[in-house]
Scaffold this motif. Structure first.
Motif, PDB file in Angstrom:
ATOM      1  N   THR A  84     -43.347  55.101 -10.900  1.00 38.88           N
ATOM      2  CA  THR A  84     -42.125  55.054 -10.113  1.00 38.88           C
ATOM      3  C   THR A  84     -42.377  54.509  -8.715  1.00 38.88           C
ATOM      4  O   THR A  84     -41.628  53.660  -8.209  1.00 38.88           O
ATOM      5  CB  THR A  84     -41.508  56.461 -10.014  1.00 38.88           C
ATOM      6  N   HIS A  85     -43.446  54.965  -8.080  1.00 35.88           N
ATOM      7  CA  HIS A  85     -43.743  54.519  -6.717  1.00 35.88           C
ATOM      8  C   HIS A  85     -44.133  53.042  -6.677  1.00 35.88           C
ATOM      9  O   HIS A  85     -43.808  52.325  -5.722  1.00 35.88           O
ATOM     10  CB  HIS A  85     -44.842  55.389  -6.103  1.00 35.88           C
ATOM     11  N   LEU A  86     -44.808  52.559  -7.721  1.00 30.13           N
ATOM     12  CA  LEU A  86     -45.130  51.133  -7.792  1.00 30.13           C
ATOM     13  C   LEU A  86     -43.857  50.290  -7.868  1.00 30.13           C
ATOM     14  O   LEU A  86     -43.704  49.290  -7.157  1.00 30.13           O
ATOM     15  CB  LEU A  86     -46.015  50.845  -9.003  1.00 30.13           C
ATOM     16  N   LEU A  87     -42.944  50.693  -8.745  1.00 28.71           N
ATOM     17  CA  LEU A  87     -41.706  49.924  -8.907  1.00 28.71           C
ATOM     18  C   LEU A  87     -40.857  49.989  -7.650  1.00 28.71           C
ATOM     19  O   LEU A  87     -40.240  48.994  -7.248  1.00 28.71           O
ATOM     20  CB  LEU A  87     -40.928  50.452 -10.118  1.00 28.71           C
ATOM     21  N   GLU A  88     -40.812  51.160  -7.017  1.00 30.24           N
ATOM     22  CA  GLU A  88     -40.055  51.281  -5.767  1.00 30.24           C
ATOM     23  C   GLU A  88     -40.678  50.424  -4.668  1.00 30.24           C
ATOM     24  O   GLU A  88     -39.990  49.979  -3.752  1.00 30.24           O
ATOM     25  CB  GLU A  88     -39.995  52.743  -5.327  1.00 30.24           C
ATOM     26  N   GLY A  89     -41.990  50.179  -4.780  1.00 30.90           N
ATOM     27  CA  GLY A  89     -42.676  49.341  -3.802  1.00 30.90           C
ATOM     28  C   GLY A  89     -42.566  47.859  -4.088  1.00 30.90           C
ATOM     29  O   GLY A  89     -43.113  47.039  -3.352  1.00 30.90           O
ATOM     30  N   GLY A  90     -41.893  47.495  -5.193  1.00 34.11           N
ATOM     31  CA  GLY A  90     -41.666  46.091  -5.498  1.00 34.11           C
ATOM     32  C   GLY A  90     -42.528  45.511  -6.594  1.00 34.11           C
ATOM     33  O   GLY A  90     -42.490  44.306  -6.841  1.00 34.11           O
ATOM     34  N   VAL A 104     -37.958  52.369 -18.713  1.00 34.87           N
ATOM     35  CA  VAL A 104     -37.270  53.627 -18.411  1.00 34.87           C
ATOM     36  C   VAL A 104     -37.488  54.002 -16.954  1.00 34.87           C
ATOM     37  O   VAL A 104     -36.631  54.633 -16.320  1.00 34.87           O
ATOM     38  CB  VAL A 104     -37.750  54.755 -19.351  1.00 34.87           C
ATOM     39  N   TYR A 105     -38.614  53.578 -16.361  1.00 37.20           N
ATOM     40  CA  TYR A 105     -38.884  53.896 -14.960  1.00 37.20           C
ATOM     41  C   TYR A 105     -37.958  53.138 -14.022  1.00 37.20           C
ATOM     42  O   TYR A 105     -37.685  53.588 -12.908  1.00 37.20           O
ATOM     43  CB  TYR A 105     -40.341  53.576 -14.614  1.00 37.20           C
ATOM     44  N   THR A 106     -37.464  51.989 -14.452  1.00 38.73           N
ATOM     45  CA  THR A 106     -36.546  51.241 -13.597  1.00 38.73           C
ATOM     46  C   THR A 106     -35.235  51.998 -13.440  1.00 38.73           C
ATOM     47  O   THR A 106     -34.539  51.832 -12.441  1.00 38.73           O
ATOM     48  CB  THR A 106     -36.271  49.837 -14.165  1.00 38.73           C
ATOM     49  N   LEU A 107     -34.898  52.842 -14.425  1.00 45.57           N
ATOM     50  CA  LEU A 107     -33.691  53.659 -14.314  1.00 45.57           C
ATOM     51  C   LEU A 107     -33.816  54.639 -13.157  1.00 45.57           C
ATOM     52  O   LEU A 107     -32.842  54.955 -12.480  1.00 45.57           O
ATOM     53  CB  LEU A 107     -33.439  54.416 -15.620  1.00 45.57           C
ATOM     54  N   ILE A 108     -35.039  55.140 -12.952  1.00 44.13           N
ATOM     55  CA  ILE A 108     -35.262  56.083 -11.860  1.00 44.13           C
ATOM     56  C   ILE A 108     -35.024  55.401 -10.523  1.00 44.13           C
ATOM     57  O   ILE A 108     -34.368  55.943  -9.638  1.00 44.13           O
ATOM     58  CB  ILE A 108     -36.693  56.645 -11.912  1.00 44.13           C
ATOM     59  N   THR A 109     -35.579  54.213 -10.368  1.00 45.06           N
ATOM     60  CA  THR A 109     -35.443  53.528  -9.082  1.00 45.06           C
ATOM     61  C   THR A 109     -33.993  53.139  -8.825  1.00 45.06           C
ATOM     62  O   THR A 109     -33.530  53.194  -7.693  1.00 45.06           O
ATOM     63  CB  THR A 109     -36.340  52.283  -9.027  1.00 45.06           C
ATOM     64  N   VAL A 110     -33.251  52.768  -9.875  1.00 46.03           N
ATOM     65  CA  VAL A 110     -31.838  52.451  -9.705  1.00 46.03           C
ATOM     66  C   VAL A 110     -31.078  53.704  -9.279  1.00 46.03           C
ATOM     67  O   VAL A 110     -30.215  53.660  -8.394  1.00 46.03           O
ATOM     68  CB  VAL A 110     -31.248  51.863 -11.004  1.00 46.03           C
TER      69      VAL A 110
END
Length: 309
Positions: free
Chosen positions: A261-267, A287-293
């Motif tokens: 999650t933290h990687l995706l939130e970091g770009g 599925v982790y992109t759903l969290i960041t959205v």
């Protein structure tokens, strides 16, 4: 020649096939073994001792029994009952392909689609508090700090971390070789804090722990000098989270989910995260992109002046 065979015999042959020819992961095999043992008992209880006597109606009834429970079993969650039916379908496909049964009665039986549940990830502040919790001295404390740092820095499963041998870690390159599901290996980088924690553990703690055992190449050792078990590593995470005052639920995958999650939130690109996590399909990672959205929605709703307009 097609032959009817006792369900238990076909189940044993199928599990051997998964182990020897498919290289199925140990945890998956354990789950299939439990599911198929329950399926065997269900069929025998309904007067069907031979796999050739199974029809679609038996498989459908088994699915209902999984979800509703009985005198010996509690009802299973939707995801667990779906996994059990996947094991049953695999058994019947195997039996048909091997000529053990003439038909595959599971062909038109579909397990219910499990609800898409978002993995739990900790906020960064909680992760940092967790990683700072183990003491900077003491054999177990240094081991626990190195274990937790590595889990968060690499996104490794707990089973992958405890399975590490000394040769799997390259400190000069700051990479670790992880053995994932299905025998797939991947090389994952790790950060400087993890390197410092590993170095402190390997130099100042592991030799003393190793002296208590019979000699092993495992990176993480228990108090007796043997390889740390998955259960013990999970207990380290759980206990440390409690000491850190983290109130949210913590699971064996908590740091792995937080890593992604933290990687995706970091770009980070989702396909890069897929490779780091060792997912065979990018669909699993998405599925982790759903969290960041969802996080973006929450921030928008609380910060934008016209979010509620």
């Amino acid at each position: 020649m097609v032959r009817d065979t006792a369900v238990s015999q076909v189940v044993a042959a199928y599990l051997d096939h998964l182990t020897v020819e498919r290289g199925t992961a140990r945890n998956t095999l354990d789950g299939y073994t439990r599911d198929l043992r329950r399926y065997t008992a269900f069929l025998e209880g309904n007067g069907v001792p031979e796999l050739g006597g199974v029809g679609p109606e038996h498989i459908t009834a088994f699915g209902v029994a999984l979800r509703e429970g009985d005198s010996e079993h509690r009802p299973l969650a939707q995801s667990s009952s779906a996994r059990a039916l996947v094991a049953v379908r695999g058994l019947h496909r195997f039996a048909h392909a091997e000529g053990i049964t003439e038909h595959d009665p599971s062909r038109d039986v579909r397990p219910p689609a499990p609800a898409k549940r978002l993995p739990k990830a900790l906020p960064l502040a909680d992760v940092l508090r967790l990683l700072d919790m183990p003491a900077a001295e003491g054999e177990r404390a240094l081991r626990d700090r190195a274990l937790l740092e590595l889990l968060y820095s690499t996104g490794a499963r707990i089973s992958e971390a405890v399975g590490l041998d000394l040769d799997d870690i390259d400190e000069s390159e700051r990479t670790v070789l992880l053995d994932g599901k299905g025998g797939r290996q991947r090389l994952v980088p790790f950060g400087r804090p993890a390197l410092a924690a590993l170095d402190a553990y390997l130099v100042r703690a592991r030799p003393a722990l190793a002296a208590k055992g019979r000699g092993t190449s495992a990176v993480f050792l228990n108090a007796r000098g043997g390889r740390l078990s998955r259960q013990s590593a999970w207990q380290v995470l759980k206990t440390t989270a409690e000491l850190a005052g983290i109130s949210s639920s913590v699971s064996p995958h908590t740091l792995r989910h937080s890593f992604a999650t933290h990687l995706l939130e970091g770009g980070a690109d989702v396909r890069v995260v897929q490779e780091l996590l060792g997912h065979a399909s990018v669909t699993t990672t998405q599925v982790y992109t759903l969290i960041t959205v969802n996080t973006l929605r929450e921030v928008y709703a609380t910060a934008h002046p016209r979010a509620l307009g």
